[in-house]
Scaffold this active site. Structure first.
Site, PDB file in Angstrom:
ATOM      1  N   LYS A 127     -48.729 -34.326  58.855  1.00 23.78           N
ATOM      2  CA  LYS A 127     -47.348 -33.834  58.947  1.00 23.78           C
ATOM      3  C   LYS A 127     -47.059 -33.225  60.307  1.00 23.78           C
ATOM      4  CE  LYS A 127     -46.076 -33.261  54.150  1.00 23.78           C
ATOM      5  NZ  LYS A 127     -45.763 -32.377  53.052  1.00 23.78           N
ATOM      6  N   LYS A 211     -49.010 -44.439  52.140  1.00 22.86           N
ATOM      7  CA  LYS A 211     -48.623 -43.911  50.828  1.00 22.86           C
ATOM      8  C   LYS A 211     -47.102 -44.014  50.628  1.00 22.86           C
ATOM      9  CE  LYS A 211     -48.325 -39.359  50.595  1.00 22.86           C
ATOM     10  NZ  LYS A 211     -48.560 -37.927  50.527  1.00 22.86           N
ATOM     11  N   LYS A 214     -41.690 -39.563  50.127  1.00 27.22           N
ATOM     12  CA  LYS A 214     -40.292 -39.140  50.208  1.00 27.22           C
ATOM     13  C   LYS A 214     -39.804 -39.155  51.645  1.00 27.22           C
ATOM     14  CE  LYS A 214     -41.022 -35.661  46.628  1.00 27.22           C
ATOM     15  NZ  LYS A 214     -41.622 -34.340  46.531  1.00 27.22           N
TER      16      LYS A 214
END
Ligand code: TYM
Length: 347
Positions: A127, A211, A214
């Site tokens: 992230k 993956k 969102k």
């Protein structure tokens, strides 16, 4: 009989605290098929087995920036839980920010967790990317808040997707270090990760090595729980595959990430194993398979989407559910927090 010492497994709950399931979802972005198959769906049968607590982790949602419409997104996740089959009478459903014990325990656990442990968290590295100096302290400490979520209830079982495994190992380490450092053996149980079903990691429809997420820029990469039937069908039709027909052994299909992902999704949605799905579609072209996968996905996701939309027409009712859930959560968490503070030596 051999004369070798028998290895008794070390109990993760030596004090025998009552079993309790805890899990949560962040109210960021759109809920997708990965959240459903990797987590929420696996929670449903647990409601009949153990006391369950399902949280909307809104404090986690601000770690990557303040969310516009945070309250509405929180309601949306609560509606999704209920639409998917969580019974808020049986299970506790609430928003994390409404129970102060999470943030307070997180502070204490921040003083237990080590920088070196957090430095190893792959999700933080992904992230933060090259921007490590500029992301929030909250994003870095995120897994400690997650440990606090679970330990505030002495959660023993945590059903999550595979991407949360490392965070749960950290929660176990934090629990153990607290117990050791303060000489309170068994004070916190070590929560067991429960990573279940044929799709513990649902992959992107555009890239079988990434993956489903969102935050993926491409909406074609995921099936959102809010997608219309047409959107679901179109996304599956456009899902990337390789040119070979379906076939081969499980190992062979697993070496074809996009094919393996679609077969896994079919297996999870139909309640079959991947091997069974492979057998049914042996030799089939993806065009045929995708049509049937689309129908199956629509038959499972469509009714959840419609129930979710119906629930969201009455925000007052969702707020009542969340208020009642918070009251029940506080009743469990506050005494555990009080005991924790006592064990830590506070006045
Ligand atoms: P979040 O909001 O990212 O995801 C919610 C749940 O969905 C699972 N999941 C997936 N499973 C399979 N395939 C995927 N592609 C996929 N994407 C997401 C996640 O594993 C998760 O179970 N840190 C957590 C939220 C959290 C939590 C907790 C969970 C906060 N505190 C305490 C359990 C216990 C998270 O970010 O989930």
């Amino acid at each position: 009989m051999t004369d070798q010492a028998v290895q008794t497994p070390v109990s993760s709950n030596p004090a025998g605290h009552p079993e309790r399931v805890f899990s949560g979802v962040q109210p960021t972005g759109n809920l997708h098929l990965g959240n459903y198959l990797g987590a929420i769906r696996n929670w449903l049968p647990m409601q009949d087995e153990k006391p369950c607590i399902f949280c909307v982790v809104d404090l986690h949602a601000i770690t990557a920036g303040f969310e516009p419409d945070l309250a509405d997104k929180t309601r949306e996740i609560a509606a999704a839980y209920i639409a998917a089959g969580i019974d808020p009478e049986k299970s506790i459903v609430f928003a994390q920010s409404r129970v102060p014990a999470h943030a307070e325990l997180a502070w204490i656990l921040n003083c237990v967790a080590r920088i070196g442990w957090l430095d190893r968290m792959t999700q933080f590295k992904e992230k933060a990317g090259k921007n490590k100096e500029r992301v929030s302290v909250g994003l870095y400490a995120y897994p400690v808040l997650m440990a606090a979520d679970i330990l505030a209830y002495r959660g023993t079982h945590v059903p999550v997707g595979e991407d949360q495994k490392q965070h749960l190992e950290l929660a176990r380490d934090i629990a153990q270090k607290f117990n050791n450092d303060l000489n309170v053996p068994g004070f916190f149980p070590q929560p067991e990760p429960m990573i279940l079903g044929p799709t513990p990691r649902v992959m992107s429809l555009r890239d079988g090595k990434a993956k489903m997420s969102k935050s993926d820029m491409s909406d074609l990469s995921r099936i959102n729980l809010k997608d219309s039937d047409e959107e679901i069908a179109a996304k599956i039709r456009k899902a990337r595959t390789d040119p070979e027909p379906i076939g081969g052994t499980l190992e062979e299909i697993d070496a074809r990430p996009e094919a393996s992902n679609l077969i896994g999704i079919y297996a999870a949605l139909s309640g079959k194993t991947k091997a069974e799905v492979l057998e049914i579609y042996d030799g089939a072209q993806f065009s045929t398979f995708k049509g049937e996968l689309a129908d199956l996905t629509i038959s499972v996701i469509g009714p959840i989407r419609d129930r979710m939309a119906a629930l969201l027409t009455d925000k007052g009712e969702i707020d009542r559910v969340l208020n009642r859930g918070a009251e029940r959560a506080v009743e469990i968490a506050m005494p555990i927090l009080a005991e924790t503070k006592k064990a830590a030596g506070f006045l």
